[in-house]
Design an enzyme around this catalytic site. Sequence first.
Site, PDB file in Angstrom:
ATOM      1  N   ASN A 190     -10.078  -0.157  -1.140  1.00 37.96           N
ATOM      2  CA  ASN A 190      -8.618  -0.127  -1.040  1.00 37.96           C
ATOM      3  C   ASN A 190      -8.028  -0.716  -2.326  1.00 37.96           C
ATOM      4  O   ASN A 190      -8.137  -1.918  -2.561  1.00 37.96           O
ATOM      5  CB  ASN A 190      -8.186  -0.937   0.192  1.00 37.96           C
ATOM      6  CG  ASN A 190      -6.687  -0.887   0.431  1.00 37.96           C
ATOM      7  OD1 ASN A 190      -5.922  -0.444  -0.432  1.00 37.96           O
ATOM      8  ND2 ASN A 190      -6.263  -1.363   1.588  1.00 37.96           N
ATOM      9  N   HIS A 213      -3.458   7.214   1.807  1.00 39.61           N
ATOM     10  CA  HIS A 213      -3.820   5.881   1.325  1.00 39.61           C
ATOM     11  C   HIS A 213      -5.236   5.571   1.814  1.00 39.61           C
ATOM     12  O   HIS A 213      -5.586   5.886   2.946  1.00 39.61           O
ATOM     13  CB  HIS A 213      -2.832   4.849   1.862  1.00 39.61           C
ATOM     14  CG  HIS A 213      -3.246   3.440   1.592  1.00 39.61           C
ATOM     15  ND1 HIS A 213      -3.548   2.999   0.319  1.00 39.61           N
ATOM     16  CD2 HIS A 213      -3.437   2.377   2.418  1.00 39.61           C
ATOM     17  CE1 HIS A 213      -3.898   1.725   0.384  1.00 39.61           C
ATOM     18  NE2 HIS A 213      -3.850   1.327   1.645  1.00 39.61           N
ATOM     19  N   CYS A 215       0.815  -1.223   0.000  1.00 42.91           N
ATOM     20  CA  CYS A 215       0.000   0.000   0.000  1.00 42.91           C
ATOM     21  C   CYS A 215       0.843   1.267   0.000  1.00 42.91           C
ATOM     22  O   CYS A 215       0.363   2.341  -0.341  1.00 42.91           O
ATOM     23  CB  CYS A 215      -0.955   0.004   1.183  1.00 42.91           C
ATOM     24  SG  CYS A 215      -2.182  -1.290   1.037  1.00 42.91           S
TER      25      CYS A 215
HETATM   26  O1  UT7 Z   1      -4.076  -1.159   3.293  1.00 47.62           O
HETATM   27  C1  UT7 Z   1      -3.142  -1.943   3.962  1.00 47.62           C
HETATM   28  C2  UT7 Z   1      -3.250  -1.811   5.417  1.00 47.62           C
HETATM   29  N1  UT7 Z   1      -4.508  -2.284   5.893  1.00 47.62           N
HETATM   30  C3  UT7 Z   1      -5.253  -1.559   6.693  1.00 47.62           C
HETATM   31  O2  UT7 Z   1      -4.903  -0.434   6.985  1.00 47.62           O
HETATM   32  C4  UT7 Z   1      -6.488  -2.180   7.269  1.00 47.62           C
HETATM   33  C5  UT7 Z   1      -6.541  -1.984   8.748  1.00 47.62           C
HETATM   34  N2  UT7 Z   1      -7.674  -2.631   9.378  1.00 47.62           N
HETATM   35  C6  UT7 Z   1      -8.949  -2.226   9.221  1.00 47.62           C
HETATM   36  O3  UT7 Z   1      -9.224  -1.323   8.475  1.00 47.62           O
HETATM   37  C7  UT7 Z   1     -10.008  -2.858  10.088  1.00 47.62           C
HETATM   38  O4  UT7 Z   1      -9.412  -3.631  11.091  1.00 47.62           O
HETATM   39  C8  UT7 Z   1     -11.031  -3.724   9.311  1.00 47.62           C
HETATM   40  C9  UT7 Z   1     -11.934  -2.839   8.476  1.00 47.62           C
HETATM   41  C10 UT7 Z   1     -10.308  -4.724   8.435  1.00 47.62           C
HETATM   42  C11 UT7 Z   1     -11.923  -4.479  10.307  1.00 47.62           C
HETATM   43  O5  UT7 Z   1     -12.553  -3.556  11.182  1.00 47.62           O
HETATM   44  P1  UT7 Z   1     -12.529  -3.787  12.771  1.00 47.62           P
HETATM   45  O6  UT7 Z   1     -13.291  -2.689  13.343  1.00 47.62           O
HETATM   46  O7  UT7 Z   1     -11.091  -3.944  13.187  1.00 47.62           O
HETATM   47  O8  UT7 Z   1     -13.339  -5.123  12.921  1.00 47.62           O
HETATM   48  P2  UT7 Z   1     -12.860  -6.533  13.505  1.00 47.62           P
HETATM   49  O9  UT7 Z   1     -12.000  -7.239  12.532  1.00 47.62           O
HETATM   50  O10 UT7 Z   1     -12.371  -6.363  14.897  1.00 47.62           O
HETATM   51  O11 UT7 Z   1     -14.260  -7.265  13.588  1.00 47.62           O
HETATM   52  C12 UT7 Z   1     -15.321  -6.818  14.456  1.00 47.62           C
HETATM   53  C13 UT7 Z   1     -16.491  -7.764  14.309  1.00 47.62           C
HETATM   54  C14 UT7 Z   1     -16.093  -9.216  14.468  1.00 47.62           C
HETATM   55  O12 UT7 Z   1     -17.156  -9.891  15.115  1.00 47.62           O
HETATM   56  P3  UT7 Z   1     -17.070 -10.209  16.689  1.00 47.62           P
HETATM   57  O13 UT7 Z   1     -15.863 -11.055  16.863  1.00 47.62           O
HETATM   58  O14 UT7 Z   1     -16.973  -8.860  17.345  1.00 47.62           O
HETATM   59  O15 UT7 Z   1     -18.358 -10.917  16.927  1.00 47.62           O
HETATM   60  C15 UT7 Z   1     -16.004  -9.706  13.037  1.00 47.62           C
HETATM   61  O16 UT7 Z   1     -16.264 -11.091  12.923  1.00 47.62           O
HETATM   62  O17 UT7 Z   1     -17.065  -7.636  12.997  1.00 47.62           O
HETATM   63  C16 UT7 Z   1     -17.089  -8.915  12.371  1.00 47.62           C
HETATM   64  N3  UT7 Z   1     -16.849  -8.737  10.929  1.00 47.62           N
HETATM   65  C17 UT7 Z   1     -17.830  -8.485  10.058  1.00 47.62           C
HETATM   66  N4  UT7 Z   1     -19.142  -8.309  10.189  1.00 47.62           N
HETATM   67  C18 UT7 Z   1     -19.855  -8.029   9.093  1.00 47.62           C
HETATM   68  C19 UT7 Z   1     -15.683  -8.797  10.264  1.00 47.62           C
HETATM   69  N5  UT7 Z   1     -15.870  -8.572   8.961  1.00 47.62           N
HETATM   70  C20 UT7 Z   1     -17.188  -8.362   8.807  1.00 47.62           C
HETATM   71  C21 UT7 Z   1     -18.000  -8.082   7.679  1.00 47.62           C
HETATM   72  N6  UT7 Z   1     -19.317  -7.904   7.863  1.00 47.62           N
HETATM   73  N7  UT7 Z   1     -17.477  -7.943   6.439  1.00 47.62           N
END
Ligand code: UT7
Length: 336
Positions: free
Chosen positions: A287, A257, A116
């Site tokens: 992204n 980014h 990225c």
């Molecule tokens: O570009 C390269 C670098 N990458 C980045 O900068 C990405 C950095 N990370 C992020 O942007 C975020 O961590 C994400 C957008 C990938 C995820 O967001 P988050 O707020 O960190 O969510 P999480 O992974 O902690 O998931 C929260 C909850 C989980 O459920 P529980 O365990 O709380 O019950 C996930 O299972 O949301 C659930 N979840 C979803 N729910 C609906 C994960 N993906 C989804 C989804 N739809 N697509």
Amino acid sequence: MSMSKRRAAITAVGHYVPEKVLSNHDLEKIVDTNDEWIRTRTGIIERRILEHGATSDLGAGAIQALLKNRGVSANTVDLIVVATVTPDMFFPSTSCLIQEKVQAKNAFAFDLSAACSGFLFALVTAAQFIENGSYRRVVVVGADKMSSITDYTDRNTCILFGDAAGAVMLEPTDDPDAGILDHILRCDGSGERTLHMRGGGSLNPATHETVDKKLHYIYQDGKAVFKLAVVGMADISAEIMERNHLTGKDVDWLVPHQANLRIIDATRERMGLDKSKVMINIQKYGNTTAATIPLCLSEWWQTGKLRKGQTIVLAAFGAGYTWGSVLIRWTLENAA
Ligand code: UT7
């Protein structure tokens, strides 16, 4: 005797996005997700998917748009640097394939891999050839067909990524106060554990087993990457401002980014910038890895919002980990 430093300035921009749109509602039909979750957690509403062709087609499209905007032919280009994590194939390089597609017969070309942050690493690398006087017209491309390495059964990652390319042309300027003024680039190789695609390389050459284990797809521990991305992007943007004695008032645009709206917002706050000074198009494209920053530059130039004389800060964080910031005084007359 004082010698003014030759600087590299962006003299043209261009981008290419495929037509097919994959919306949050489309994704609701293939994985257990919903529009509301994706919007609030990431800021994404839809992304583009390249159905036929490869990363070189995206990159060639962006260069063709750029050459048209600049009004010069492809055979005047000296060098093409392509940042990508989704090369058409291991070799030849995607940049060589692009050189052939756009018929840049006098250019040499190479790829560069920094995920990225790839566009920033490529931009700074390319600028060296201009600053040291060895070349006069260098094209820097960020291009990724992320759909080719995305697992559309994994809701953690498949909602995030899209396909696109953006390109800029660098040429020399003698104005010491114009073009690329400063840059900071960093990496931390321990990041491999939380963000990688392990299959297909020399470590895990493709076998039935690597395919069964889904090693040819992006793996991301989102939470772990998120925490470091927020700090990394905000810190490096603040650092480049401080060492150039700039406050939020002096910066006209943050060009971040586009991985997550919440990461972008944290960076903006740390820089002390007004919300109106941030380029955001994540809602339309998701992204697109190496393409996000040049895609923003090209769209904002096209619509006349990015103007000559403005001070802009580019910032990125990605796999590696890699991260960086670049300070630019914009030199291109606007299109509108
Ligand atoms: O570009 C390269 C670098 N990458 C980045 O900068 C990405 C950095 N990370 C992020 O942007 C975020 O961590 C994400 C957008 C990938 C995820 O967001 P988050 O707020 O960190 O969510 P999480 O992974 O902690 O998931 C929260 C909850 C989980 O459920 P529980 O365990 O709380 O019950 C996930 O299972 O949301 C659930 N979840 C979803 N729910 C609906 C994960 N993906 C989804 C989804 N739809 N697509």
